[in-house]
Design a protein around this motif. Sequence first.
Motif, PDB file in Angstrom:
ATOM      1  N   UNK A  29      -3.985  -7.408  -3.732  1.00  0.00           N
ATOM      2  CA  UNK A  29      -2.554  -7.316  -4.000  1.00  0.00           C
ATOM      3  C   UNK A  29      -2.227  -5.906  -4.491  1.00  0.00           C
ATOM      4  N   UNK A  30      -1.460  -5.147  -3.691  1.00  0.00           N
ATOM      5  CA  UNK A  30      -1.265  -3.723  -3.975  1.00  0.00           C
ATOM      6  C   UNK A  30      -0.210  -3.464  -5.056  1.00  0.00           C
ATOM      7  N   UNK A  31      -0.664  -3.498  -6.305  1.00  0.00           N
ATOM      8  CA  UNK A  31       0.186  -3.164  -7.439  1.00  0.00           C
ATOM      9  C   UNK A  31      -0.575  -2.185  -8.328  1.00  0.00           C
ATOM     10  N   UNK A  32       0.170  -1.364  -9.056  1.00  0.00           N
ATOM     11  CA  UNK A  32      -0.451  -0.297  -9.848  1.00  0.00           C
ATOM     12  C   UNK A  32      -1.455  -0.842 -10.862  1.00  0.00           C
ATOM     13  N   UNK A  33      -1.106  -1.954 -11.518  1.00  0.00           N
ATOM     14  CA  UNK A  33      -2.016  -2.491 -12.539  1.00  0.00           C
ATOM     15  C   UNK A  33      -3.320  -3.007 -11.928  1.00  0.00           C
TER      16      UNK A  33
END
Length: 375
Positions: free
Chosen positions: A310-314
């Motif tokens: 899942x491409x999220x910064x966190x």
Amino acid sequence: MYDWLIVGAGFAGSVLAERIASQLNERVLVVDRRDHIGGNAYDMHDQAGVLMHRYGPHIFHTNSQQIFDYLSRFTEWRPYEHRVLAEVDGLRVPIPINLDTVNRLYGLDLTSEQLEGWFAERAEAVDEVKTSEDVVVSKVGRELYEKFFRGYTRKQWGMDPSELDRSVTARVPTRTNRDDRYFTDEFQFMPKGGYTKLFEKMLDHPNIEVMLQTDYQDVRTKIPHRRLIYTGQIDEYFNFRFGRLPYRSLKFEHVTLNTRRFQEVGTVNFPMTQDYTRISEYKHMTGQDHPQTTVTYEYPSAEGDPYYPIPKAENEQLYKQYERLAGETPDVWFVGRLATYRYYNMDQVVGQALATFRRMAAARESRPEDAGAPA
């Protein structure tokens, strides 16, 4: 004693097994939890005799002559250019959005030059393109974003495009011409005998042994090996020390129908309706002549096998913690989608594996005692 233990019999593990066995003349054991080789690219003949993909459609495409030539050692090819339709407002129109998509959807007769202006009139100004929503509305405006992207993305990822990194929708281009191919790569083919046959040939070497239905944790201390290639989940390797890396999964419903052809193209997307995201029909891809056809309905899920990071910064920050740990782990190489927490096309995984092997071979040649140092 094996020279190498490789965890995972997908593209990353199989390519490295073949290279090490054939080029370095070293002994390799490949283990995989599943009951087959090939990873998610595994294909098989179902009960009706239709060649289908157990884990959804896998379409090979690449711009790399090197990668294509390498895989050509293990298969002949069937030319295939994938086409996708999206069901929007009761119509089935090409996706990626192109000239025909807009003209059919709105009853227009625009030229390519006019379509550029049409998009520009609807595009929204975005100070900095950060999210998947930003990517689309800054190019084609909010109405097409709502019709083609928002609903599909929310089903696929379980969250709104405004919450996801821009890379998700950036993968789908917007065209002003009539090119209705999903990919534009130079090499677009399907393995003539299927992916499983390709993997069988790749792993057919006297220096390679394969153990299926085998979990790495069950054999890691029981089977002597000098070095390890790990293509599984990097967080699992380190016992989820920093927490679990989140993935999106899929549920597949495979249906065989008593008809030669079910839909116009290989895949039809459903961005506005249905619980499933798409239906794929394999005979378009394989060219198989059969009185029946098999299709697959895909339902995105929060649970199940890990398919999409899942491409999220966190999530990227969490992965970086594991990446640093991997760099400090001697004699272990982390390769592939799950081990590097990246969404790769098949050719990109093959390219990564070939590049990793070149580094291994160079290290072995220059300092044999350090040949197993991590990449």
